[in-house]
Write a protein that holds these residues in place. Structure first.
Motif, short mmCIF file in Angstrom:
data_model
loop_
_atom_site.label_atom_id
_atom_site.label_comp_id
_atom_site.label_asym_id
_atom_site.label_seq_id
_atom_site.Cartn_x
_atom_site.Cartn_y
_atom_site.Cartn_z
N LEU A 93 0.67 -1.05 -0.15
CA LEU A 93 -0.02 -0.08 -0.11
C LEU A 93 1.11 1.39 -0.04
CD1 LEU A 93 -2.88 -1.48 2.44
CD2 LEU A 93 -2.92 -0.78 -0.15
N ARG A 94 2.18 1.17 0.10
CA ARG A 94 2.89 2.47 -0.10
C ARG A 94 2.80 3.03 -1.43
NH1 ARG A 94 8.55 0.80 2.99
NH2 ARG A 94 7.81 0.68 4.81
N THR A 95 2.53 1.71 -2.45
CA THR A 95 2.40 2.40 -3.80
C THR A 95 1.15 2.30 -4.67
OG1 THR A 95 3.20 0.30 -4.77
CG2 THR A 95 4.95 1.93 -4.43
N VAL A 112 -8.00 -9.15 11.00
CA VAL A 112 -7.20 -8.55 12.11
C VAL A 112 -5.82 -8.30 11.79
CG1 VAL A 112 -6.43 -9.50 14.66
CG2 VAL A 112 -8.62 -10.19 13.75
N GLN A 113 -5.23 -8.93 10.97
CA GLN A 113 -3.75 -8.46 10.38
C GLN A 113 -3.98 -7.14 10.09
OE1 GLN A 113 -0.80 -10.32 10.07
NE2 GLN A 113 -1.42 -12.56 10.27
N ALA A 114 -4.86 -6.78 9.15
CA ALA A 114 -4.96 -5.18 8.70
C ALA A 114 -5.28 -4.29 9.82
CB ALA A 114 -6.39 -5.02 7.79
N ALA A 115 -6.10 -4.77 10.75
CA ALA A 115 -6.44 -3.91 11.83
C ALA A 115 -5.02 -3.44 12.88
CB ALA A 115 -7.54 -4.45 12.75
N ARG A 116 -4.40 -4.55 12.69
CA ARG A 116 -3.04 -4.63 13.78
C ARG A 116 -2.28 -3.34 13.52
NH1 ARG A 116 1.28 -7.70 16.58
NH2 ARG A 116 2.15 -5.81 17.42
N VAL A 117 -2.35 -3.09 12.26
CA VAL A 117 -1.42 -1.91 11.63
C VAL A 117 -2.21 -0.69 11.10
CG1 VAL A 117 0.68 -3.22 11.34
CG2 VAL A 117 -1.18 -3.12 9.18
N GLY A 118 -3.46 -0.58 11.35
CA GLY A 118 -4.34 0.49 11.08
C GLY A 118 -4.94 0.57 9.80
N ILE A 119 -4.98 -0.72 9.01
CA ILE A 119 -5.20 -0.51 7.58
C ILE A 119 -6.83 -0.70 7.65
CG2 ILE A 119 -5.09 -1.50 5.41
CD1 ILE A 119 -2.12 -2.09 6.03
N THR A 159 -8.79 8.61 -1.67
CA THR A 159 -9.01 7.24 -1.23
C THR A 159 -7.93 6.88 -0.44
OG1 THR A 159 -9.96 6.53 -3.33
CG2 THR A 159 -9.25 4.60 -1.75
N VAL A 160 -8.42 6.30 0.93
CA VAL A 160 -7.27 5.76 2.01
C VAL A 160 -6.84 4.58 1.66
CG1 VAL A 160 -8.47 7.07 3.89
CG2 VAL A 160 -9.01 4.81 3.61
N PRO A 161 -5.74 4.45 1.90
CA PRO A 161 -5.07 2.98 1.44
C PRO A 161 -5.81 1.92 2.37
CG PRO A 161 -3.22 4.49 1.82
CD PRO A 161 -4.41 5.10 2.20
N HIS A 162 -5.99 0.86 1.80
CA HIS A 162 -7.11 -0.32 2.22
C HIS A 162 -6.92 -1.56 1.47
CE1 HIS A 162 -9.49 1.27 -0.98
NE2 HIS A 162 -10.34 0.18 -1.10
N VAL A 163 -7.22 -2.59 2.35
CA VAL A 163 -7.54 -3.85 1.72
C VAL A 163 -8.97 -4.11 1.18
CG1 VAL A 163 -7.60 -6.44 2.49
CG2 VAL A 163 -5.86 -4.98 3.34
N ARG A 164 -9.10 -4.50 -0.09
CA ARG A 164 -10.20 -4.89 -0.52
C ARG A 164 -10.44 -6.33 -0.45
NH1 ARG A 164 -11.66 -2.16 -6.10
NH2 ARG A 164 -10.10 -3.65 -7.05
N LEU A 165 -11.25 -6.86 0.53
CA LEU A 165 -11.34 -8.09 0.75
C LEU A 165 -12.29 -8.87 0.13
CD1 LEU A 165 -10.08 -10.38 2.52
CD2 LEU A 165 -11.65 -9.58 4.50
N SER A 166 -12.36 -9.86 -0.34
CA SER A 166 -13.14 -10.85 -0.94
C SER A 166 -13.06 -12.23 -0.17
CB SER A 166 -13.08 -11.03 -2.48
OG SER A 166 -13.04 -9.91 -3.30
#
Length: 314
Positions: A93-95, A112-119, A159-166
């Motif tokens: 998500l840096r790029t 939870v892995q995403a939440a751990r680092v505020g994503i 757009t904030v950097p994020h995980v688009r989870l399916s």
């Protein structure tokens, strides 16, 4: 799967009896098949003919997995080091403003892995304590106002950097109640939305909310510039048509402790794909496959945590 099958064989008859349901003959056939050594997918392939039994199986799958999930979540949140998926998300998500992640698992470990680092995570559900299935609002939640300084101040949207989870097979926290679909970590009323192994898997995959999850997963695969598979067995019909085509076109990495036969077949027919599994003689080493070439590395980079450390230096 063996532990799950054992749990189902113990719990389902009791649940059928306590609810006075009429699906015991169906379950008896499935249970006998499991006792004879059939795998769970095989045993359920043709035996789940009623919605009552399908709902019981989904509910008991959730019960079985939830206890293990709690222990895994506790470990993720209590570790002093940031977990591997968290670091990988941060790096990607840096790029870019989003990374597409597809899982056929029911647990919430990636969230939870995403939440751990505020994503942030776009899961297609919108809301907190009880979220409603609303792909449009879930996507909009990834937008933030961005005030530009100056005399003529203007507000734009970023757009904030994020995980688009399916999650095409559903999730432990999805429920359907009164024909509406919700996400909640609370035990709210309703039927669990989990696509169980077996013959109903394909049909259920076209029901709401699985259909839109599957469509987004397929679109993500079709448009991917690269593919990373972690512990995936290449056994899902919903995704395979798209994976089979794209893995031949783009750089791909398959990471697993031990490859399934399907994974090996994909590696043999995909010239740009690289496979890394544990070496059969010593899992402190990695067995690397690309086309007809094979090598052994004295690093256990089949493990995602070690791969992230070695490759990304993180």
């Amino acid at each position: 799967m063996a532990a799950l099958a054992k749990h189902l064989r113990t719990s389902i008859p009791d649940e059928i009896a306590s609810q006075s349901l009429k699906c015991l003959p169906q379950w008896t056939t499935i249970s006998e098949s499991l006792e004879k050594g059939a795998g769970l997918e095989e045993a359920l392939a043709n035996g789940v003919a009623s919605d009552d039994l399908a709902e019981l199986i989904a509910a008991q799958i959730a019960v079985c997995i939830s206890g293990q999930e709690v222990r895994a979540i506790t470990e993720i949140l209590s570790e002093s080091e940031v977990p591997a998926f968290s670091r990988l998300f941060q790096h990607i998500l840096r790029t870019t403003n989003h990374v597409d992640v597809i899982t056929t698992n029911y647990d919430r470990l990636l969230e939870v892995q995403a939440a751990r680092v505020g994503i942030a995570v776009d899961s297609m559900f919108h809301g907190h304590t009880v979220g409603r299935f609303d792909p449009e609002q879930s996507g909009k939640a990834m937008q933030r106002p961005d005030n530009q300084p100056g005399k003529r101040r203007a507000t734009t949207v970023r757009t904030v950097p994020h995980v688009r989870l399916s999650k095409p097979h559903g999730s432990l926290d999805w429920f359907t109640y009164n024909d509406e679909h919700f996400r909640s970590d609370l035990p709210i009323p309703g039927a669990r939305r989990i696509v169980a192994p077996g013959g109903n898997k394909y049909r259920q995959g076209y029901d709401v909310p699985f259909d839109q999850q599957r469509e987004r997963a397929n679109t993500a695969i079709d448009s991917a510039a690269a593919l990373l598979f972690v512990g995936y067995g290449f056994n899902d019909d919903h995704l395979q048509t798209h994976v089979r085509e794209q893995i031949r076109r783009v750089p791909s990495l398959i990471l697993s402790r031990t490859f399934t036969e399907n994974a090996r077949e994909y590696l043999s027919t995909s010239p740009t794909a690289l496979g890394v599994e544990a070496d059969s003689s010593n899992d402190a080493y990695a067995h690397v496959l690309k086309g007809d070439a094979e090598t052994v590395l004295n690093r256990p980079i089949w493990n995602l945590n070690n791969l992230v450390e070695e490759v990304l230096g993180k």
